[in-house]
Design a protein around this motif. Sequence first.
Motif, PDB file in Angstrom:
ATOM      1  N   GLY A 143       1.374  19.409  -0.780  1.00 19.20           N
ATOM      2  CA  GLY A 143       1.583  18.212  -1.520  1.00 19.20           C
ATOM      3  C   GLY A 143       0.303  17.501  -1.754  1.00 19.20           C
ATOM      4  N   THR A 144       0.178  16.059  -2.576  1.00 18.24           N
ATOM      5  CA  THR A 144      -0.652  15.422  -2.845  1.00 18.24           C
ATOM      6  C   THR A 144      -0.477  13.992  -1.880  1.00 18.24           C
ATOM      7  N   ALA A 145      -1.829  13.784  -1.185  1.00 16.65           N
ATOM      8  CA  ALA A 145      -1.943  12.382  -0.275  1.00 16.65           C
ATOM      9  C   ALA A 145      -1.991  11.329  -1.040  1.00 16.65           C
ATOM     10  N   VAL A 146      -1.000  10.245  -0.646  1.00 17.78           N
ATOM     11  CA  VAL A 146      -1.157   9.066  -1.552  1.00 17.78           C
ATOM     12  C   VAL A 146      -1.054   7.861  -0.515  1.00 17.78           C
ATOM     13  N   ALA A 147      -1.989   7.205  -0.649  1.00 17.50           N
ATOM     14  CA  ALA A 147      -2.056   6.020   0.039  1.00 17.50           C
ATOM     15  C   ALA A 147      -1.377   4.971  -0.419  1.00 17.50           C
ATOM     16  N   THR A 148      -0.268   4.238   0.314  1.00 15.74           N
ATOM     17  CA  THR A 148       0.784   3.203  -0.155  1.00 15.74           C
ATOM     18  C   THR A 148       0.454   2.037   0.742  1.00 15.74           C
ATOM     19  N   VAL A 149       1.052   0.774   0.110  1.00 20.51           N
ATOM     20  CA  VAL A 149       1.005  -0.294   0.687  1.00 20.51           C
ATOM     21  C   VAL A 149       1.975  -0.226   2.067  1.00 20.51           C
ATOM     22  N   GLY A 150       2.952   0.521   2.028  1.00 23.99           N
ATOM     23  CA  GLY A 150       3.776   0.444   3.175  1.00 23.99           C
ATOM     24  C   GLY A 150       3.284   1.088   4.338  1.00 23.99           C
ATOM     25  N   MET A 151       2.636   2.306   3.932  1.00 28.80           N
ATOM     26  CA  MET A 151       2.384   3.101   4.985  1.00 28.80           C
ATOM     27  C   MET A 151       0.858   2.608   5.713  1.00 28.80           C
ATOM     28  N   GLY A 152       0.220   1.685   4.906  1.00 26.89           N
ATOM     29  CA  GLY A 152      -0.581   0.988   5.596  1.00 26.89           C
ATOM     30  C   GLY A 152      -0.375  -0.013   6.478  1.00 26.89           C
ATOM     31  N   SER A 153       1.040  -0.631   6.249  1.00 28.50           N
ATOM     32  CA  SER A 153       1.474  -1.536   7.153  1.00 28.50           C
ATOM     33  C   SER A 153       2.020  -0.946   8.370  1.00 28.50           C
ATOM     34  N   VAL A 154       2.430   0.317   7.964  1.00 32.38           N
ATOM     35  CA  VAL A 154       3.147   1.203   9.472  1.00 32.38           C
ATOM     36  C   VAL A 154       1.822   1.273  10.372  1.00 32.38           C
ATOM     37  N   ALA A 155       0.644   1.834   9.816  1.00 23.92           N
ATOM     38  CA  ALA A 155      -0.625   2.162  10.294  1.00 23.92           C
ATOM     39  C   ALA A 155      -0.921   0.881  11.159  1.00 23.92           C
ATOM     40  N   GLN A 156      -1.024  -0.328  10.532  1.00 23.88           N
ATOM     41  CA  GLN A 156      -1.791  -1.453  11.216  1.00 23.88           C
ATOM     42  C   GLN A 156      -0.639  -1.961  12.339  1.00 23.88           C
ATOM     43  N   GLU A 157       0.630  -1.855  12.115  1.00 21.43           N
ATOM     44  CA  GLU A 157       1.721  -2.218  13.136  1.00 21.43           C
ATOM     45  C   GLU A 157       1.371  -1.230  14.548  1.00 21.43           C
ATOM     46  N   VAL A 158       1.277  -0.123  14.027  1.00 18.16           N
ATOM     47  CA  VAL A 158       0.781   0.797  15.223  1.00 18.16           C
ATOM     48  C   VAL A 158      -0.495   0.473  16.123  1.00 18.16           C
ATOM     49  N   ALA A 159      -1.395   0.263  15.115  1.00 16.67           N
ATOM     50  CA  ALA A 159      -2.891   0.043  15.763  1.00 16.67           C
ATOM     51  C   ALA A 159      -2.777  -1.293  16.655  1.00 16.67           C
ATOM     52  N   THR A 160      -2.112  -2.266  16.102  1.00 10.69           N
ATOM     53  CA  THR A 160      -1.757  -3.449  16.896  1.00 10.69           C
ATOM     54  C   THR A 160      -1.070  -3.474  18.196  1.00 10.69           C
ATOM     55  N   LEU A 161      -0.073  -2.590  18.244  1.00 12.90           N
ATOM     56  CA  LEU A 161       0.722  -2.187  19.487  1.00 12.90           C
ATOM     57  C   LEU A 161      -0.176  -1.483  20.451  1.00 12.90           C
TER      58      LEU A 161
END
Length: 724
Positions: free
Chosen positions: A247-265
Amino acid sequence: MKSEFEFVFRSQNDQGDYTMISKKIAREALSTIAVLTTATALGVATSTSAKADSNSTPDNSTVISQPNTGADQSQQTGLIRPAANALQQQKAVVGDAQASQITAQGNFATAQAAVTTANQNLANAQANVNRLQNQIDYYANAKAMPTFTFTAEQTAATQRFINDAAPIIRSGNFDLNSIYRLSSFGAWQAAMTTHQGLNWHDANGDDQQIILDLDHLTPEQVNTLSKLTAAILNQVRQQLGIAGTVGTAVATVGMGSVAQEVATLYGERTDTAAHHYIYALKKAAFDHGLTNQYATAADMVTRGSNSLGESLLTDGSVSYTNRMTMAQAKNAIAKAVNDMLFSDSGSAMGHALSLLGVYSILPDAQGRTVDYVGTSISFNNINFNTDRPYLAPNIYPSHLVHFMQYTAWEIGSHGSAIERAKQAQSGLTQALDEYDDIADPAALEKALDDIAVAKGKYYQAQAAQANAQKAFAAAQAALQTATSNYQAERAKLSQLQLSQGTSLTDAQKYGDQVEIAPTVLTAGQSAGTPQIANDYMSLANNQAAQILAALVTEPDAKIPAGTTASWADADQLAIDTQRAGNYAENVLISFPDGSTTTLQAALTVLPTALTLTDSNQAAVHQAAAQGTPENGMATPQTATFAANHQYAMAETAASTPSATVARTSTAAAAAVQESAGVNPVVSHTVAGQTQLPQAGDQQAAGMGALGLLAAMFTGLMGLKKRRD
């Protein structure tokens, strides 16, 4: 009947005396001798009848010409001279037209050179614009991202493995063990252990200035990191030749939000355990509609693996803090990808499988083979001996890179209303713009500034080229007009020449107009170069030369500049100049156009000078007395000449009492030489005093001079011949 023309001139001795000489008689006299004398040089007293005739001439007259009563010659002169004038005028017009054409040719050449220069300047300006545009394209497309390279073995092994795994993945009923059992998996794993060095650092000046607070990353900063990750993964898949399968990798707003929440925790943790923090992953997945299970206290553990989409790299250093530049963050992401691709055998290649998009081979319900990507970085103190509890803790300040990936079919599998609402609200599949952070924005900015200047110069060069083209067209038209005018005037000249029977060579045009001045020399002297009389418009300061010019030179007769004269027969000339006498020598006239003609010129060779003594003086007077008739008129055979109270006589006159015509002609030539300002050949003195002639001698001498003058004029006129 009056003669054709009459010339009247004043005697130096008697201002009231005039002598009338007919041009017709003079022309006949020129056939005998080519030497001219004047009554002034003779100093002879004229007759009473001559005085009477001369009284009608004004005192201030030097030469008077009276027209011929015959109408034929005057009519002929009236026809020839206007035609000659018209021809000369047309030649002048042709010359002007030719000069205009030459000027137009020069202007045309200048304009043509200007066009060439303008074209070259325009081409150079265009080339400069193109060069800068290429720089702009390069800098704009040269992203601030690394380039990964693979060996041929790694590429081939990866392609074999993907081709074998694809059917298993597409079946939708698989587990990792079914993939691990593939023989191509082991070969691929072995090939990928050959580590490829990555020597890349983000040199983007802007990135080096941006400071990230890892405890409080902004959504924009997270989106930048997510887009970089997707760009790197797609590049790797392209280079390995598997992009058409995975598949093709696609950066999304929601996945960025998921990553940021994980990093914060991750950053809020108080323990130092390494590996995946399950609580953070489960809570972020639940909040974004990726699971319907709550995160509980039981999930506050770390594990070496997970099924919640995270690929984690922990990098520790005593120098690390919760602050880093954007350039450092991008460098950390590149290093994490590199380590997960080439140093992942300890994790059963699980990170590499995710990064290469193996799980995205399975399409979703809409047939999409996509894995959605988000990336963030956290900071915490991590014990690198977590897996070795028997060892003392090895804690380092660490940067944790969180790659979060969910495939399209994974997201689609969570289809409850609550989950879908969360997915939509978070923008889980809302794609971000492609990564466009350039490698060198300063260079790009400079190139943009330079191209603005270059385009200005290009427009100037374009305008200059247009002006040069206009000037060239005008010069070309002017040249065509000047050429047409020149050709037309030449045609008129040719027609005029044809109508007058005039050919085109200078010899034929001007040959009849060339006059050669008579040459007088003493026997044994060099003749020098024949002189063209036409070139000498100023006459000599004596009346004899004026009369000669009036007889032998046509008024307004001009020949082309550059016309030269030379003796045609040098051998004959050398012989003639050794003997006294009158000769007609051939003279070669050469014109500027290369044409030639041959004329005859008068050459008078005087005998060697002899000073009279008392012994031969008597013989001279006796000869003069014997040759004088009773009427007192001197005959040409016995004429002697008095000029300025001096005698000029040939040496032969002293040796015989009956002088011949040749002898008297020679004496006359000597007199002419004296009258023209040349020293007399012979000077007659007695006891140191000048002897004055007697009255009878003066009258006889005057008549004799007139006869000799007629004879020598006829000789000169008879020499005006041309040999073609």
